[in-house]
Write a protein that holds these residues in place. Structure first.
Motif, PDB file in Angstrom:
ATOM      1  N   LYS A   1       0.838  -1.197   0.000  1.00 47.54           N
ATOM      2  CA  LYS A   1       0.000   0.000   0.000  1.00 47.54           C
ATOM      3  C   LYS A   1       0.874   1.247   0.000  1.00 47.54           C
ATOM      4  O   LYS A   1       1.892   1.312   0.683  1.00 47.54           O
ATOM      5  N   VAL A   2       0.464   2.238  -0.781  1.00 44.73           N
ATOM      6  CA  VAL A   2       1.145   3.529  -0.768  1.00 44.73           C
ATOM      7  C   VAL A   2       0.547   4.356   0.369  1.00 44.73           C
ATOM      8  O   VAL A   2      -0.670   4.581   0.406  1.00 44.73           O
ATOM      9  N   PRO A   3       1.368   4.844   1.308  1.00 45.82           N
ATOM     10  CA  PRO A   3       0.826   5.457   2.527  1.00 45.82           C
ATOM     11  C   PRO A   3       0.390   6.907   2.379  1.00 45.82           C
ATOM     12  O   PRO A   3      -0.127   7.485   3.334  1.00 45.82           O
ATOM     13  N   VAL A   4       0.606   7.511   1.212  1.00 48.63           N
ATOM     14  CA  VAL A   4       0.233   8.914   0.989  1.00 48.63           C
ATOM     15  C   VAL A   4      -0.543   8.999  -0.324  1.00 48.63           C
ATOM     16  O   VAL A   4      -0.512   8.069  -1.135  1.00 48.63           O
ATOM     17  N   PRO A   5      -1.260  10.099  -0.574  1.00 44.75           N
ATOM     18  CA  PRO A   5      -1.958  10.232  -1.856  1.00 44.75           C
ATOM     19  C   PRO A   5      -1.000  10.090  -3.039  1.00 44.75           C
ATOM     20  O   PRO A   5       0.117  10.613  -3.026  1.00 44.75           O
ATOM     21  N   LEU A   6      -1.471   9.380  -4.063  1.00 47.44           N
ATOM     22  CA  LEU A   6      -0.659   9.064  -5.233  1.00 47.44           C
ATOM     23  C   LEU A   6      -1.360   9.560  -6.493  1.00 47.44           C
ATOM     24  O   LEU A   6      -2.542   9.269  -6.702  1.00 47.44           O
ATOM     25  N   TYR A   7      -0.631  10.314  -7.315  1.00 47.40           N
ATOM     26  CA  TYR A   7      -1.136  10.756  -8.617  1.00 47.40           C
ATOM     27  C   TYR A   7      -0.422   9.961  -9.695  1.00 47.40           C
ATOM     28  O   TYR A   7       0.792  10.078  -9.875  1.00 47.40           O
TER      29      TYR A   7
ATOM     30  N   LYS B   1      -5.560  -2.247  -2.208  1.00 49.51           N
ATOM     31  CA  LYS B   1      -4.918  -2.145  -0.890  1.00 49.51           C
ATOM     32  C   LYS B   1      -5.315  -0.849  -0.180  1.00 49.51           C
ATOM     33  O   LYS B   1      -4.679  -0.449   0.793  1.00 49.51           O
ATOM     34  N   PHE B   2      -6.354  -0.195  -0.717  1.00 47.91           N
ATOM     35  CA  PHE B   2      -6.917   1.020  -0.120  1.00 47.91           C
ATOM     36  C   PHE B   2      -5.945   2.200  -0.149  1.00 47.91           C
ATOM     37  O   PHE B   2      -5.960   3.054   0.734  1.00 47.91           O
ATOM     38  N   SER B   3      -5.100   2.237  -1.173  1.00 53.04           N
ATOM     39  CA  SER B   3      -4.298   3.434  -1.402  1.00 53.04           C
ATOM     40  C   SER B   3      -5.201   4.526  -1.979  1.00 53.04           C
ATOM     41  O   SER B   3      -6.219   4.245  -2.622  1.00 53.04           O
ATOM     42  N   ASN B   4      -4.819   5.769  -1.760  1.00 54.88           N
ATOM     43  CA  ASN B   4      -5.568   6.919  -2.283  1.00 54.88           C
ATOM     44  C   ASN B   4      -4.945   7.306  -3.624  1.00 54.88           C
ATOM     45  O   ASN B   4      -3.919   7.983  -3.673  1.00 54.88           O
ATOM     46  N   VAL B   5      -5.565   6.860  -4.719  1.00 55.76           N
ATOM     47  CA  VAL B   5      -4.965   6.988  -6.044  1.00 55.76           C
ATOM     48  C   VAL B   5      -5.836   7.853  -6.950  1.00 55.76           C
ATOM     49  O   VAL B   5      -7.049   7.648  -7.043  1.00 55.76           O
ATOM     50  N   THR B   6      -5.207   8.797  -7.629  1.00 57.72           N
ATOM     51  CA  THR B   6      -5.831   9.545  -8.723  1.00 57.72           C
ATOM     52  C   THR B   6      -5.093   9.182 -10.003  1.00 57.72           C
ATOM     53  O   THR B   6      -3.857   9.202 -10.032  1.00 57.72           O
ATOM     54  N   PHE B   7      -5.838   8.828 -11.061  1.00 58.54           N
ATOM     55  CA  PHE B   7      -5.210   8.397 -12.319  1.00 58.54           C
ATOM     56  C   PHE B   7      -5.744   9.273 -13.446  1.00 58.54           C
ATOM     57  O   PHE B   7      -6.947   9.345 -13.671  1.00 58.54           O
ATOM     58  N   ASP B   8      -4.837   9.942 -14.164  1.00 54.22           N
ATOM     59  CA  ASP B   8      -5.200  10.749 -15.329  1.00 54.22           C
ATOM     60  C   ASP B   8      -4.626  10.124 -16.592  1.00 54.22           C
ATOM     61  O   ASP B   8      -3.483   9.644 -16.601  1.00 54.22           O
ATOM     62  N   VAL B   9      -5.426  10.153 -17.653  1.00 53.51           N
ATOM     63  CA  VAL B   9      -5.018   9.635 -18.957  1.00 53.51           C
ATOM     64  C   VAL B   9      -4.806  10.820 -19.897  1.00 53.51           C
ATOM     65  O   VAL B   9      -5.734  11.601 -20.148  1.00 53.51           O
ATOM     66  N   TYR B  10      -3.591  10.946 -20.405  1.00 55.41           N
ATOM     67  CA  TYR B  10      -3.266  12.010 -21.349  1.00 55.41           C
ATOM     68  C   TYR B  10      -3.355  11.456 -22.765  1.00 55.41           C
ATOM     69  O   TYR B  10      -3.124  10.266 -22.987  1.00 55.41           O
ATOM     70  N   PRO B  11      -3.683  12.282 -23.751  1.00 58.01           N
ATOM     71  CA  PRO B  11      -3.979  11.750 -25.088  1.00 58.01           C
ATOM     72  C   PRO B  11      -2.754  11.424 -25.925  1.00 58.01           C
ATOM     73  O   PRO B  11      -2.899  10.834 -26.995  1.00 58.01           O
TER      74      PRO B  11
ATOM     75  N   SER C   1      -7.394  17.713   1.040  1.00 57.60           N
ATOM     76  CA  SER C   1      -7.635  16.280   0.877  1.00 57.60           C
ATOM     77  C   SER C   1      -8.000  15.971  -0.571  1.00 57.60           C
ATOM     78  O   SER C   1      -8.378  16.861  -1.345  1.00 57.60           O
ATOM     79  N   THR C   2      -7.882  14.716  -0.939  1.00 53.58           N
ATOM     80  CA  THR C   2      -8.272  14.266  -2.275  1.00 53.58           C
ATOM     81  C   THR C   2      -8.954  12.912  -2.152  1.00 53.58           C
ATOM     82  O   THR C   2      -8.514  12.047  -1.388  1.00 53.58           O
ATOM     83  N   LEU C   3     -10.035  12.742  -2.901  1.00 51.10           N
ATOM     84  CA  LEU C   3     -10.779  11.485  -2.841  1.00 51.10           C
ATOM     85  C   LEU C   3     -10.183  10.420  -3.751  1.00 51.10           C
ATOM     86  O   LEU C   3     -10.419   9.232  -3.563  1.00 51.10           O
ATOM     87  N   GLY C   4      -9.416  10.844  -4.761  1.00 48.89           N
ATOM     88  CA  GLY C   4      -8.865   9.886  -5.702  1.00 48.89           C
ATOM     89  C   GLY C   4      -9.908   9.412  -6.697  1.00 48.89           C
ATOM     90  O   GLY C   4     -11.063   9.856  -6.697  1.00 48.89           O
TER      91      GLY C   4
END
Length: 596
Positions: free
Chosen positions: A331-337, A362-372, A398-401
């Motif tokens: 698990k990543v313990p901090v927000p992940l982009y 693993k309940f990590s807080n992840v934000t995923f962006d797709v670039y073109p 805070s960020t919801l991911g």
């Protein structure tokens, strides 16, 4: 009865021994020598994160970079098998005081592939002004952050980089934070809020650092990690690269992992004569030179008995070593982009999406962006979004991911990766204007204008086209304001040459031709007042490859507008709109990303 003197002496002896032990285990950092002598690594004797030596340096980050102070550092870290090693890097701090609250935040910036030769080291390229990632580093400094750039292990004199050895890279990214805080008068606190940012090899390194943070540096005040273009599944990525236009990255990975795991990957016995020669070349090249040297070559060309990648992967020791580089076990313990180019021709997007799933499970807080766009473009296009996202984390937002999302899973739109290296610009937004010399006025093209092109880096050929909707603009003609209807029609393709040199500089030279037609004045049709021959717009650019992604790909200059014919007022229009000295500026920007 024991005398007070003897009692004090007995107490002093263990204290002295303890002091001696401490001093031998940790020596105060020393000021290092000038030149390449700084890269002579001593045997590691302290703890990971200890600063061994430092020296002041200068970094050349381009004309728009802020004023900075900089140091080279030599510090202790840990390799992928747990052995102590010595790593070099660069510490960069803006000279302007930190304008935010608290201590100046820190970004440990994990670079992408630079090449295996010592001159490729980021610390040497930053000093020489040849590092292709300076745009991102300068942007982070412009935001006021201290930026730490590890070289990773293997750039000390006589060493070979352990390229793509994940844990070693992650450790180097983490350890430079404590090492930097030990530089005298650096102004960096060991307790400062810290973020990690990396792309490609750097994205792998940032992700490894994120996974290792809790066990390796539990006291580090890490608040966020941004990792793009990540090769999360080594075998899947290796199969994608083998025999492709990105084969050099696989070949470099073989050399790097063999350096870290010589028993599991006995390179000297696996490589044939052709392979031995290629290894020697690879160790003397930087990234872009190697890219073109090994393009579309398969690993089997370089192995004894022409063993294929699949055959090598079937060897248990090799298989286990490659799988040991995979991410997603922790698990990543901090927000992940996380971010990736949908048209990435080097690192398959699907295996990065799989990594997101593993982290989310693993309940990590992840934000995923797709670039073109493709691999190189995405690295620099994402920078403003990354820095905004990291800034929010530094500010405690805070960020919801996006672990819970209804958006469709991205599928690759990459060009075929076997054959020529082609970067496609598909309907990229075009910000353009034309300056009319005689009238002293500027015509702005519609915001829906686009530029589409295929830039074949291998064949050094550019083919593209402009798309400009019909539009009208207020222009004063003979002192009278009028809404002038216009049409810009491409004549054939925009054509030219495009090259990418070994220093990561992009060179584009060509021409785009278009007919310009005036269709109306003050809303009244006037027929078709068209230039008698097409207007030629030279499209010339010489600058860093980062400009492809960061919105700084601009073609500008002067041109000549031919006479206008075909309507009753053509003589008047020609008098005020034709002739030499007309200016133009076309800036091509990549399309926006989307969430996943």
């Amino acid at each position: 009865m024991i005398s007070p003197f003897l009692r004090k002496s007995a107490l002093a002896l263990p204290l002295a021994a303890l002091a001696l032990a401490v001093s031998s285990a940790y020596a105060a950092p020393t000021q290092g020598p000038a030149g390449l002598a700084f890269y002579n690594a001593p045997a590691p004797t302290g703890a990971h994160g200890d600063l061994i030596s430092y020296r002041t340096t200068t970094v050349n980050l381009g004309a728009n970079a802020p004023a900075t102070k900089a140091w080279n550092v030599l510090y202790q870290s840990t390799d992928s098998v747990g052995a102590a090693n010595v790593v070099t890097g660069t510490v960069i701090v803006p000279t302007a005081a930190w304008a935010g609250t608290g201590e100046r935040p820190v970004i440990s910036y994990a670079v992408g592939t630079h090449g295996l030769a010592q001159p490729c080291a980021p610390s040497l390229q930053l000093a020489g002004g040849t590092d292709y990632e300076t745009a991102n580093i300068a942007a982070a400094l412009q935001a006021g952050y201290a930026v730490l750039v590890t070289d990773y292990a293997g750039y000390t004199t006589g060493s070979t980089p352990t390229y793509l050895a994940g844990a070693s890279q992650g450790n180097a990214v983490l350890d430079i934070v404590r090492a930097a805080s030990q530089v005298p008068s650096v102004g960096i606190s060991a307790n400062a809020k810290t973020a990690i940012w990396g792309y490609s090899q750097g994205g792998q390194s940032a992700s490894w650092a994120a996974e290792r943070k809790a066990s390796y540096v539990p006291n580090l005040n890490l608040v966020a990690v941004a990792a793009g273009g990540v090769p999360a599944d080594f075998i899947a990525t290796a199969k994608y690269l083998d025999g492709s236009n990105g084969a050099s990255f696989l070949f470099g990975g073989v050399i790097g992992l063999a350096e870290q795991y010589p028993t599991q990957i006995p390179l000297n016995t696996l490589a044939n004569a052709n392979g031995q020669a290629a290894i020697a070349r690879g160790k003397s090249q930087c990234v872009f030179e190697s890219l073109f040297d090994l393009m579309n070559h398969s690993l089997s060309e370089y192995t004894v008995g022409n063993q294929s990648l699949d055959q090598l992967i079937a060897v248990p020791a090799i298989n286990a070593t490659l799988k040991a580089q995979n991410l997603g076990a922790t698990k990543v313990p901090v927000p992940l982009y996380q971010y990736h180019g949908q048209a990435d021709e080097f690192i398959p997007i699907e295996q990065h999406v799989d990594l997101k799933r593993k982290y989310c499970a693993k309940f990590s807080n992840v934000t995923f962006d797709v670039y073109p766009s493709e691999h190189i473009v995405t690295q620099f296009q994402a920078a403003p979004t990354v820095l905004t996202w990291l800034g929010d984390r530094f500010n405690g937002k805070s960020t919801l991911g996006t672990c819970l999302t209804l958006n469709a899973e991205p599928k690759s739109t990459a060009n075929p990766n076997k054959g020529n290296f082609v970067v496609s610009l598909k309907s990229w937004p075009l910000v353009a204007n034309v300056g009319l010399k005689t009238l002293g006025q500027t015509v702005n093209l519609p915001t829906t204008s686009t530029f589409t092109a295929d830039t074949d880096i291998t064949a050094q050929r550019l083919t593209g086209t402009l798309s400009v909707p019909n539009f009208s603009q207020s222009i004063k003609i003979l002192g009278i304001g009028s809404q002038v209807g216009m049409k810009i029609t491409p004549v054939g393709d925009a054509t030219g040459t495009v090259t990418l040199d070994n220093q990561g500089q992009l060179h584009v030279h060509g021409v785009a031709k278009a007919d310009i037609t005036i269709t109306s004045l003050s809303g009244l049709p006037i027929g078709s007042c068209k230039t008698v021959t097409p207007v030629e717009f030279p499209i010339n650019f010489d600058g860093p490859v980062s400009s492809l992604g960061n919105g700084n790909l601009t073609f500008s200059g002067t041109t000549t507008f031919p006479q206008l014919k075909g309507c009753g007022v053509s003589a008047i229009l020609s008098a005020v709109m034709s002739g030499p000295g007309q200016t133009y500026s076309f800036t091509v920007k990549p399309p926006a990303p989307r969430k996943f």
